[in-house]
Design an enzyme around this catalytic site. Sequence first.
Site, PDB file in Angstrom:
ATOM      1  CB  ALA A 108      -9.871  -0.599  -6.911  1.00  0.00           C
ATOM      2  CD  GLU A 156      -6.013   7.917   5.218  1.00  0.00           C
ATOM      3  OE1 GLU A 156      -6.505   7.742   4.095  1.00  0.00           O
ATOM      4  OE2 GLU A 156      -4.795   8.116   5.418  1.00  0.00           O
TER       5      GLU A 156
HETATM    6  P1  FAD Z   1      -7.162   0.896  -9.217  1.00  0.00           P
HETATM    7  O1  FAD Z   1      -8.441   1.627  -9.294  1.00  0.00           O
HETATM    8  O2  FAD Z   1      -7.180  -0.555  -9.510  1.00  0.00           O
HETATM    9  O3  FAD Z   1      -6.148   1.627 -10.196  1.00  0.00           O
HETATM   10  C1  FAD Z   1      -4.794   1.212 -10.302  1.00  0.00           C
HETATM   11  C2  FAD Z   1      -4.248   1.567 -11.694  1.00  0.00           C
HETATM   12  O4  FAD Z   1      -4.911   0.757 -12.668  1.00  0.00           O
HETATM   13  C3  FAD Z   1      -4.529   3.013 -12.098  1.00  0.00           C
HETATM   14  O5  FAD Z   1      -3.450   3.440 -12.874  1.00  0.00           O
HETATM   15  C4  FAD Z   1      -5.812   2.921 -12.918  1.00  0.00           C
HETATM   16  O6  FAD Z   1      -5.927   3.966 -13.870  1.00  0.00           O
HETATM   17  C5  FAD Z   1      -5.658   1.572 -13.577  1.00  0.00           C
HETATM   18  N1  FAD Z   1      -6.952   0.882 -13.776  1.00  0.00           N
HETATM   19  C6  FAD Z   1      -7.946   0.726 -12.877  1.00  0.00           C
HETATM   20  N2  FAD Z   1      -8.963   0.012 -13.382  1.00  0.00           N
HETATM   21  C7  FAD Z   1      -8.590  -0.317 -14.655  1.00  0.00           C
HETATM   22  C8  FAD Z   1      -9.185  -1.048 -15.690  1.00  0.00           C
HETATM   23  N3  FAD Z   1     -10.398  -1.623 -15.516  1.00  0.00           N
HETATM   24  N4  FAD Z   1      -8.503  -1.184 -16.873  1.00  0.00           N
HETATM   25  C9  FAD Z   1      -7.297  -0.617 -17.058  1.00  0.00           C
HETATM   26  N5  FAD Z   1      -6.670   0.103 -16.088  1.00  0.00           N
HETATM   27  C10 FAD Z   1      -7.314   0.253 -14.905  1.00  0.00           C
HETATM   28  N6  FAD Z   1      -3.172   2.177  -0.210  1.00  0.00           N
HETATM   29  C11 FAD Z   1      -2.996   1.234   0.756  1.00  0.00           C
HETATM   30  O7  FAD Z   1      -2.138   0.359   0.625  1.00  0.00           O
HETATM   31  N7  FAD Z   1      -3.773   1.229   1.897  1.00  0.00           N
HETATM   32  C12 FAD Z   1      -4.758   2.146   2.105  1.00  0.00           C
HETATM   33  O8  FAD Z   1      -5.447   2.112   3.141  1.00  0.00           O
HETATM   34  C13 FAD Z   1      -4.954   3.159   1.105  1.00  0.00           C
HETATM   35  N8  FAD Z   1      -5.906   4.101   1.255  1.00  0.00           N
HETATM   36  C14 FAD Z   1      -6.135   5.009   0.246  1.00  0.00           C
HETATM   37  C15 FAD Z   1      -7.200   5.922   0.385  1.00  0.00           C
HETATM   38  C16 FAD Z   1      -7.457   6.837  -0.625  1.00  0.00           C
HETATM   39  C17 FAD Z   1      -8.619   7.824  -0.458  1.00  0.00           C
HETATM   40  C18 FAD Z   1      -6.645   6.865  -1.800  1.00  0.00           C
HETATM   41  C19 FAD Z   1      -6.914   7.870  -2.880  1.00  0.00           C
HETATM   42  C20 FAD Z   1      -5.604   5.966  -1.938  1.00  0.00           C
HETATM   43  C21 FAD Z   1      -5.332   5.017  -0.938  1.00  0.00           C
HETATM   44  N9  FAD Z   1      -4.313   4.076  -1.054  1.00  0.00           N
HETATM   45  C22 FAD Z   1      -4.125   3.136  -0.065  1.00  0.00           C
HETATM   46  C23 FAD Z   1      -3.413   4.110  -2.204  1.00  0.00           C
HETATM   47  C24 FAD Z   1      -3.870   3.192  -3.361  1.00  0.00           C
HETATM   48  O9  FAD Z   1      -3.863   1.852  -2.946  1.00  0.00           O
HETATM   49  C25 FAD Z   1      -2.897   3.399  -4.521  1.00  0.00           C
HETATM   50  O10 FAD Z   1      -3.062   4.670  -5.072  1.00  0.00           O
HETATM   51  C26 FAD Z   1      -2.889   2.301  -5.587  1.00  0.00           C
HETATM   52  O11 FAD Z   1      -1.710   2.455  -6.371  1.00  0.00           O
HETATM   53  C27 FAD Z   1      -4.080   2.331  -6.540  1.00  0.00           C
HETATM   54  O12 FAD Z   1      -5.214   1.955  -5.887  1.00  0.00           O
HETATM   55  P2  FAD Z   1      -6.666   2.084  -6.605  1.00  0.00           P
HETATM   56  O13 FAD Z   1      -7.643   1.549  -5.643  1.00  0.00           O
HETATM   57  O14 FAD Z   1      -6.868   3.440  -7.130  1.00  0.00           O
HETATM   58  O15 FAD Z   1      -6.447   1.067  -7.813  1.00  0.00           O
END
Ligand code: FAD
Length: 313
Positions: A131, A25
């Site tokens: 996401a 990364e």
């Molecule tokens: P989601 O999957 O949407 O989850 C967010 C929250 O909502 C979680 O608590 C989940 O349990 C809950 N949730 C998800 N789907 C549902 C649903 N359908 N119903 C109810 N609840 C739900 N951040 C940045 O800003 N830039 C980056 O480049 C970046 N890169 C990353 C790379 C990796 C490998 C990782 C692990 C994280 C990265 N992050 C980055 C951090 C990430 O954006 C945060 O952790 C953010 O708070 C959650 O993102 P997510 O995509 O997991 O969200």
Amino acid sequence: MSPPAKSAHTVGPPASEPYPALSYELFPPRSSSAAETLWQTIRELEQTSPDYVSVTYGASGSNRDTAVELLGRLLAETSLKPLAHLTCVGNTREYLFNLVDELITLGVRGILALRGDQPQDSSGHSELVYASDLVQLIRTAERRRTAHLCAGRLAVGVAAYATKHPESPSFDHDVEALLAKQAAGADFAITQVFFFPDHFERLVSAARRAGVEMPIIPGVMPLTSVRRLDRLSELAGIEMDHRLRDRLAAADDDGARRRIGVQATVDLANAALDAGAPGIHLYTFNEHAAALDVLDNLQLRRPPIPGGLGRTA
Ligand code: FAD
């Protein structure tokens, strides 16, 4: 009745297990001196022939231009294949759709679909909540460009959590969220940093039980800095390894800290590989030295480097 003769098309077991995947990364530089360090890192890491390098993207698109510029340069000036992170928080559907389209035109073929951390203020209008919504949007944008993607579909990755996401009511809720991302069209997941080997195994077991079939790649970072450990634990709510933290804090100098941290990272990565991880994703913080130390000590089985080129010790 005698068994049918084996046809030339019989699919037997693979000759050998595939090589573990290797990826790094990187984040877009914030200044010209940071860009210089980043490009030195890129050149060093390129010699290890990773499968791809991921490029982070600020929540709400705060670094959109530098991220797109870095992706373009990686494609034009290096042999590296970029995986573009993309966050949906604070942005409209139309904006994200156009950005995915722009990335396809640029030649990007892998996107890590993320929600991004919620901003402290409520600036920016988020049309997508999770996401998984972004994964669906990417698949829709991809379908519109099928003719241009004859040379390969997009690979869409998502985040996974070996310890509970700070906003989640439970670890199981995160596993359900991961399943929803797969159902939306995700191909693979990369985990957030974790400090305990059994946390990765626990995530994979729970995910498989829930029906998640996609590969889950452990994200590991060189655990060489107390400050970094503290920040991750604070910002991402990751359960701290206090024994490791104490050992790093008590170390005499940076050299000792690096040896302790690299060994801890190698142990973590090896435990994940032993638990069946399909590869390792290394968070580099744009620094190559510790990442390469980890790689040297890990002795990851890798395919021969084309042309015999590679890093000299
Ligand atoms: P989601 O999957 O949407 O989850 C967010 C929250 O909502 C979680 O608590 C989940 O349990 C809950 N949730 C998800 N789907 C549902 C649903 N359908 N119903 C109810 N609840 C739900 N951040 C940045 O800003 N830039 C980056 O480049 C970046 N890169 C990353 C790379 C990796 C490998 C990782 C692990 C994280 C990265 N992050 C980055 C951090 C990430 O954006 C945060 O952790 C953010 O708070 C959650 O993102 P997510 O995509 O997991 O969200």
